[in-house]
Design a protein around this motif. Structure first.
Motif, PDB file in Angstrom:
ATOM      1  N   THR A   2     -41.505  -3.406  34.544  1.00 49.71           N
ATOM      2  CA  THR A   2     -40.152  -2.838  34.526  1.00 49.71           C
ATOM      3  C   THR A   2     -40.153  -1.414  33.980  1.00 49.71           C
ATOM      4  O   THR A   2     -39.500  -0.529  34.533  1.00 49.71           O
ATOM      5  N   PHE A  49     -33.179  -9.722  34.944  1.00 49.69           N
ATOM      6  CA  PHE A  49     -34.362 -10.525  35.233  1.00 49.69           C
ATOM      7  C   PHE A  49     -34.348 -11.821  34.421  1.00 49.69           C
ATOM      8  O   PHE A  49     -34.601 -12.911  34.957  1.00 49.69           O
ATOM      9  N   TYR A  85     -30.998  -3.640  41.894  1.00 48.16           N
ATOM     10  CA  TYR A  85     -31.939  -4.055  40.844  1.00 48.16           C
ATOM     11  C   TYR A  85     -32.748  -5.271  41.293  1.00 48.16           C
ATOM     12  O   TYR A  85     -33.950  -5.368  41.020  1.00 48.16           O
ATOM     13  N   LEU A  91     -36.804  -5.556  41.557  1.00 48.88           N
ATOM     14  CA  LEU A  91     -37.572  -6.645  40.951  1.00 48.88           C
ATOM     15  C   LEU A  91     -38.436  -7.351  42.002  1.00 48.88           C
ATOM     16  O   LEU A  91     -39.560  -7.769  41.714  1.00 48.88           O
ATOM     17  N   MET A 132     -41.753  -9.461  40.893  1.00 44.68           N
ATOM     18  CA  MET A 132     -41.264 -10.248  39.768  1.00 44.68           C
ATOM     19  C   MET A 132     -40.358 -11.369  40.249  1.00 44.68           C
ATOM     20  O   MET A 132     -40.238 -12.393  39.586  1.00 44.68           O
TER      21      MET A 132
END
Length: 395
Positions: A222, A244, A274, A278, A283
């Motif tokens: 990140t 997250f 966002y 990710l 992620m």
């Protein structure tokens, strides 16, 4: 230059790569410009050094590994350095973490145009869009993705076996025969839960706490991969991290974008951006209904691999969620995964129906012929019922 060769010799001589990655044979090494992307911790540096050792050995000065973390490159561009390397007989330049160099894509283009006998293999973050965001590289770079260990690679490493990878078609049509070749040599169930917990990232071999190491890696994803490469202001870092964690805590269920936007105090559009970042950083995986894609609202968002579940929210890991996460992550390399209308059901490549289920609940499931049942808590399969672990042999 001599200092770089000394470092190169030491690193290549001491590289520890007990498992040969499948990607090594998938790359067309005759191309002059090769980009290898991957998330942090999957072994990109080791991969470059393994290539150097296999193709050139330790002392061959035609090949050189350099890392853009070296402060030397803050005052000297890649093209200038490559020119000196070529002048001294260099032919293959391996560049690690290329995005640390300012104007790296323009520098690579200059190398391509000026030094026709030079091959460059570079690594970068999975967040990078090599062609979309770097038009200088259009038409000259071939891009590949290095993933974390598959269950097959994990088993091969721990048991000394050399099981090959199978295509999805092979597994669906011939899983009973394939299993008969594997089970006499190893019991997959003995290793499967450990892989789910800590087998995806190669650094599980290090003598450090795996979960703490993975948390550190996620923070770097990140703080560096997303913020630096996407050029996002530091003040928004906490919002991305909070999002997250919220996604991990919620699990793979239908998204409430308005609630997420309220929780991290931003707009719905920003939440979707966002989530895309990710996903680019490996992620999370974004699951859409068949026929839809970004920027449409996804059916669900799940963490990229089950190891992340145990690192970020270990007190409440639902087994069904972990198994579905494994399924999606295993298929993600070469197949498209979409959500069906019901939980536990997925569509692969827009026509193959799958359900992920517990073999222990066998009596509660009504099996239908047009669906493949990927079952956990079993080592064997029959007809359209396959053991879930076998999908870990797709690469």
């Amino acid at each position: 230059m001599e200092a770089f060769f000394r470092t190169h010799r030491y690193l290549v001589d001491h590289v520890n790569a007990p498992v040969r990655r499948l990607l090594m044979d998938e790359i067309d090494w005759s191309d002059r410009m090769i980009g290898i992307k991957g998330t942090r911790g999957v072994g990109k540096t080791t991969f470059l050094l393994q290539y150097a050792k296999e193709r050139f050995g330790v002392a061959d000065r035609q090949c050189l590994y350099v890392n853009m973390n070296n402060f030397y490159f803050q005052r000297r561009g890649i093209a200038d350095f490559a020119g000196e390397f070529c002048h001294n007989g260099g032919r293959v330049l391996l560049i690690d973490q290329v995005f640390k160099q300012p104007d790296w894509s323009a520098e690579l283009r200059k190398c391509y145009d000026l030094y026709p006998f030079l091959k460059i293999v570079f690594t970068g973050s999975s967040v990078m869009r090599l062609k979309d965001e770097n038009p200088e590289l259009n038409g000259i770079v071939k891009s590949y993705n290095l993933r974390g260990f598959s269950f097959r690679e994990y088993i091969n490493l721990l048991t000394g076996n050399n099981f090959r990878a199978y295509s999805l078609k092979e597994i669906l049509q011939d899983h009973e025969r394939i299993i008969k070749q594997i089970l006499p040599k190893v019991s997959p169930n003995r290793y499967f839960q450990d892989y789910i917990h800590h087998g995806f990232y190669p650094f599980f071999q290090e003598h450090r706490n795996y979960s703490e190491n993975l948390l550190k890696t996620m923070n770097m994803m990140t703080e560096v991969d997303i913020l630096l490469i996407k050029q996002i202001e530091l003040k928004y870092l906490t919002k991305i991290k909070k999002l997250f964690y919220q996604l991990a805590e919620d699990g793979p269920k239908s998204l409430n974008i308005s609630r997420l936007a309220h929780d991290i105090e931003t707009s719905r559009a920003t939440v979707m951006n966002y989530i895309k970042y990710l996903a680019d950083a490996r992620m999370v995986n974004i699951i859409y209904p068949v026929g839809e894609d970004y920027p449409k609202k996804p059916s669900k968002v799940m963490l990229h691999n089950p190891n992340l579940l145990y690192a970020i929210y270990p007190i409440c890991v639902d087994k069904q969620t972990a198994m579905e996460t494994f399924f999606v992550n295993s298929l993600w390399k070469d197949h498209k995964v979409n959500q069906q209308s019901r939980d536990q059901y997925y569509i692969v490549d827009e026509h193959l129906k799958f359900r992920i289920c517990d073999a222990a609940a066998h009596n509660k499931i009504r099996y239908v012929p047009d669906t493949t049942y990927a079952r956990y808590n079993t080592e064997i399969g029959k007809d359209n019922q396959i053991p879930l672990w076998l999908l870990g042999f797709l690469y």
